[in-house]
Enzyme design. Structure first.
Site, short mmCIF file in Angstrom:
data_model
loop_
_atom_site.label_atom_id
_atom_site.label_comp_id
_atom_site.label_asym_id
_atom_site.label_seq_id
_atom_site.Cartn_x
_atom_site.Cartn_y
_atom_site.Cartn_z
N GLN A 289 99.30 -82.27 15.74
CA GLN A 289 98.11 -82.60 16.49
C GLN A 289 97.00 -81.55 16.42
O GLN A 289 95.83 -81.87 16.23
CB GLN A 289 98.49 -82.87 17.95
CG GLN A 289 97.46 -83.66 18.71
CD GLN A 289 98.04 -84.20 20.00
OE1 GLN A 289 98.17 -83.48 20.98
NE2 GLN A 289 98.38 -85.48 20.01
N TYR B 180 99.55 -75.77 16.89
CA TYR B 180 100.89 -76.36 16.98
C TYR B 180 101.63 -76.31 15.64
O TYR B 180 102.84 -76.49 15.59
CB TYR B 180 100.80 -77.81 17.45
CG TYR B 180 100.32 -77.99 18.88
CD1 TYR B 180 100.12 -76.90 19.72
CD2 TYR B 180 100.05 -79.26 19.38
CE1 TYR B 180 99.68 -77.06 21.02
CE2 TYR B 180 99.61 -79.44 20.68
CZ TYR B 180 99.42 -78.34 21.50
OH TYR B 180 98.98 -78.51 22.78
N HIS C 226 94.02 -74.60 20.46
CA HIS C 226 93.49 -75.64 19.57
C HIS C 226 92.25 -75.19 18.81
O HIS C 226 91.69 -75.97 18.05
CB HIS C 226 93.13 -76.94 20.33
CG HIS C 226 94.17 -77.39 21.29
ND1 HIS C 226 95.49 -77.08 21.15
CD2 HIS C 226 94.10 -78.15 22.40
CE1 HIS C 226 96.18 -77.62 22.15
NE2 HIS C 226 95.37 -78.27 22.92
#
Length: 799
Positions: free
Chosen positions: A543, A547, A588
């Site tokens: 995602q 990650y 992220h």
């Protein structure tokens, strides 16, 4: 003890007796290989030894249930199994110990891996798929314990896909999904997270996987009480046992020395997994490890006298022998005669393997000595050269490095001399190095044309759409035209990924091709590796870029090395789809590119600046065989882009830069989201008469194959690399490529520089991003400062 062996087809006692004797021969042969292998390590002929002694009998039972088309994903103690399926001979076993680089002698890796790491060849001499249904298959082992587990899941899931997705050309890969993926692992390694993640995922997916746990109560020197709750992996996995209401596992426990019970258990496990696609766990207990963990240490140091005595009594080969005598398969005298013959055969195999390993080097040694004689005859430093010759001539079992090292040292005594004899020596060394390159450095990437470009085309009245639409519609075209392609990840299915790049595609193509997964990145990657090894074209979606760290071990140790460590005999063309860059916060939004560039050699790393470029990369990769990671710009999905009319057909070339703006004063190199900021700054710089050339890297691995960046530097004489990685990360890699490989230093009038993010992760919020990563003002001022240093009169100091 009476035989409890069950067979699918009724056979006579004589036939059964013959099978049992063959199994015993294999067990004794494997054990003798282990014993002699340890000695070869201790004498220095082999560098490291880790063997399968003590695990012979359960591996024989596993081999009986293993069919053509099946796959193994195991660990480094499965030599008996490989022998039992006729994929490993004693000579090949020893060739692996000696690191023979001839793949005919050492088919497991051509000397690129330590002994005990096994595989079968999936590809022919041209790199094309063999018919995998005509052979028994083993994926190439890796050393990290439990690292084989995620890949095992994918190998099993491939059968699920072949059984449930119509239209795939599966002739070489599957018979209606009836193949089993067999996993092996040591009991202690079940403590690893990869084991647990895989066990859980296989239970959810209900795939035909048989997981074998070889349990000898130790992990190197550490007892099971320090490894496993209750010291019993099957006991704590009881919650996974299936029942009438819920799917799960079939769990079996069997003693590793009990031949008939093992054969019965494996036949039952095979039937359940093959027909029902229910995973099975076989906990093989009461095993031993007669020589300890490896040649690095002795198990007498950490096992009690009682344990050592018990291991001698319960050695699976000893118990197998006793059972055979008790059940009149053979007499003790007959077995003694058999064992003597096997010991002789294994000693002969060892000798033959060592002779074959040495032969080419001995030939080179003779050539080298003759060259040294010739060189000494024409050199003023003959005494020094003759001393080197004497040392080499006295080496009875030379290594290749001994010869090359001596030859290179000899050249030091020939400085300033210009003779035909010296030239002959140099040519000999060059030829030797070319062969060494073939032996040790080839097949990291598959040879293929990555630079084919097909430009996107547009209608006259083209509309601008959210960039995610281009990805979505391009994937739609891919799935429509390529039935062997599938995608899976967290939120990839029902909602069409978090950024809607797969919107509506699960409904259109079904849950087997566009799938949701659990939150388990390591096994998402593993699903992709295993399915790619079985002829499918998976896209594993992770995602977010940070990650990827969860599955980095598998990407580094397994995926990126498959083609290399098998010397081109296996491939796993998996595409890893992820997204990152420029989101405002620690998570992220990191740009761990420097780490990936170090750890993922053997994969392509692609950094498209927009979604049209990303879609083009997917179209390109599906026609190639090298695994890759595509990093989409996380802040680009809602930006507007023109919608091409040749979706699924246009291709972004790999390893090719793009000059997005031409200029004469300075070369600016960047990629991804930062590239858009650089483009904006380049426009602003025109106001102060700075004409910047902007180059989009597009592909970090491979990098600028055509050396277009140095051509730009030759024109501008200045270079600045801008990215959002940490200092010394991808920007340092780019500089090394441009300065060392492309020799751009020859054209520089100013110091080449980098502009990167700060060393810390980006702080949260718009302000945090501004003060953590290169901003437009940072880029502007850095460029202006370079130009000021070059021409202070034209560009007065800014601040």
């Amino acid at each position: 003890m009476q035989s409890e062996t069950q067979t699918e087809n009724s056979i006579s006692f004589d036939e059964f007796k013959s099978q049992v004797l063959e199994d015993y021969k294999t067990a004794v042969t494997s054990r003798e290989c282990s014993l002699l292998g340890r000695r070869e390590v201790l004498t220095g002929k082999a560098k490291f030894g880790i063997f399968g002694d003590g695990k012979e009998v359960p591996q024989l039972a596993m081999a009986k249930a293993f069919k053509k088309g099946d796959w193994r994903s195991g660990y480094y103690r499965d030599q008996t199994f490989m022998m039992a399926i006729n994929e490993l001979t004693p000579e090949q076993f020893f060739a692996g110990l000696y690191a023979d680089t001839n793949i005919e002698n050492e088919p497991m890796s051509a000397g690129r891996q330590m002994g005990g790491h096994f595989m079968t060849h999936s590809l022919d001499e041209n790199g094309d798929w063999k018919n995998l249904m005509e052979q028994k298959n083993s994926s190439s082992d890796i050393s990290p314990t439990a690292g084989q587990m995620p890949r095992l899941l994918g190998l099993a899931q491939a059968s699920k896909i072949f059984r449930n997705v119509e239209g795939i050309d599966a002739e070489k890969f599957s018979d209606q999904g009836n193949e089993i993926a067999w996993g092996t692992i040591g009991n202690a390694s079940t403590s690893e997270g990869h084991f647990w993640e895989t066990i859980n995922a296989a239970g959810v997916l209900q795939v035909p996987m048989v997981m074998n746990v070889w349990d000898d109560e130790y992990g190197i020197s550490v007892h099971a009480r320090h490894q496993t709750t209750k010291e019993n992996i099957s006991e704590i996995l009881k919650g996974f046992q299936r029942d009438k209401e819920k799917d799960g596992y079939e769990i079996m426990v069997v003693e590793g020395w009990n031949y008939p019970k093992l054969v019965d258990a494996y036949e039952k496990a095979s039937t359940i997994a093959r027909k029902e696609h229910c995973p099975v766990l076989i906990h093989v207990i009461e095993l031993t490890q007669p020589q300890g963990h490896s040649t690095s240490g002795s198990h007498e140091r950490y096992k009690s006298e009682d344990r050592l005595s018990w291991e001698k009594e319960h050695d699976c080969n000893v118990k197998f022998r006793e059972w055979m005598i008790e059940n009149d398969f053979a007499t003790s005298e007959q077995l003694e005669e058999l064992e003597k013959g096997i010991k002789k055969e294994v000693r002969t195999a060892k000798h033959n393997a060592w002779t074959a390993y040495l032969k080419p080097t001995l030939t080179k040694q003779k050539e080298f000595i003759k060259l040294l004689e010739n060189v000494a005859g024409s050199s003023a430093n003959a005494n020094f050269i003759n001393s080197i010759k004497k040392e080499i001539a006295g080496t009875k079992e030379p290594l290749k490095k001994d010869l090359v090292s001596a030859g290179r040292k000899c050249l030091r005594y020939l400085i300033g001399e210009d003779t035909s004899e010296k030239s002959a020596l140099i040519n000999w060394l060059n030829d030797f190095n070319e062969q060494a390159h073939e032996d040790y450095a080839t097949y990291l990437y598959k040879e293929e044309d990555t630079q084919l470009e097909v430009l996107p085309s547009y209608d006259d009245d083209v509309e601008e759409v959210d960039a995610r639409i281009i990805l979505r519609d391009n994937f739609d075209t891919i799935f429509s035209n390529r039935l062997d392609t599938l995608i899976f990840g967290e939120d990839s299915g029902e909602i069409g990924d978090v950024n809607q790049g797969l919107e509506g595609l699960q409904k259109k193509y079904g849950e087997f091709r566009v799938s949701d997964t659990g939150i388990r990145e390591a096994t998402i990657l593993g699903q992709g590796i295993g399915m790619a090894m079985r002829g499918l074209r998976p896209i594993a979606e992770i995602q977010y870029l940070d990650y990827v760290m969860y599955c980095l071990q598998g990407m580094s140790d397994d995926l990126s090395t498959v083609h290399y460590r098998t010397k081109g005999k296996q491939k796993a063309p998996l595409i890893v789809r992820t997204r990152g860059h420029r989101l405002e916060g620690i998570w992220h939004s990191g740009s761990q590119m420097g780490g990936f560039l170090n750890l993922l050699r053997g994969m392509y790393i692609l950094v498209p600046r927009n979604m049209t470029k990303a879609a083009g990369f997917y179209n390109t990769l599906l026609d190639l065989d090298t695994p890759a990671m595509v990093i989409e710009c996380l802040n680009g999905y809602r930006l507007k882009e023109k919608l091409p009319n040749n979706l699924g057909e246009f291709k972004t070339p790999i390893g090719v830069t793009e000059t997005v703006r031409e200029g004469n004063d300075i070369t600016l190199v960047s990629y991804g989201s930062t590239l858009r900021i650089v483009e904006e700054v380049a426009k602003e710089l025109q106001e102060v008469d700075i004409d910047a050339e902007v180059i989009d890297v597009q592909s970090l691995l491979p990098f600028d194959l055509n050396h277009d960046i140095v051509k730009s530097v030759e024109k501008t004489n200045r270079l600045l690399v801008i990215d959002e990685d940490v200092p010394g990360g991808a920007s340092a890699y780019i500089l090394q490529k441009v300065l060392d490989e492309q020799n751009a230093y020859r054209y520089l009038d100013s110091k080449p520089q980098t502009l990167t993010a700060k060393e810390h992760r980006p702080a949260y919020g718009t302000d945090g991003d501004y003060f953590s990563k290169p901003s437009a003002e940072d880029i502007y001022e850095k460029i202006y400062a370079i130009m000021h240093e070059s021409n202070p009169n034209k560009y007065p100091k800014l601040r």
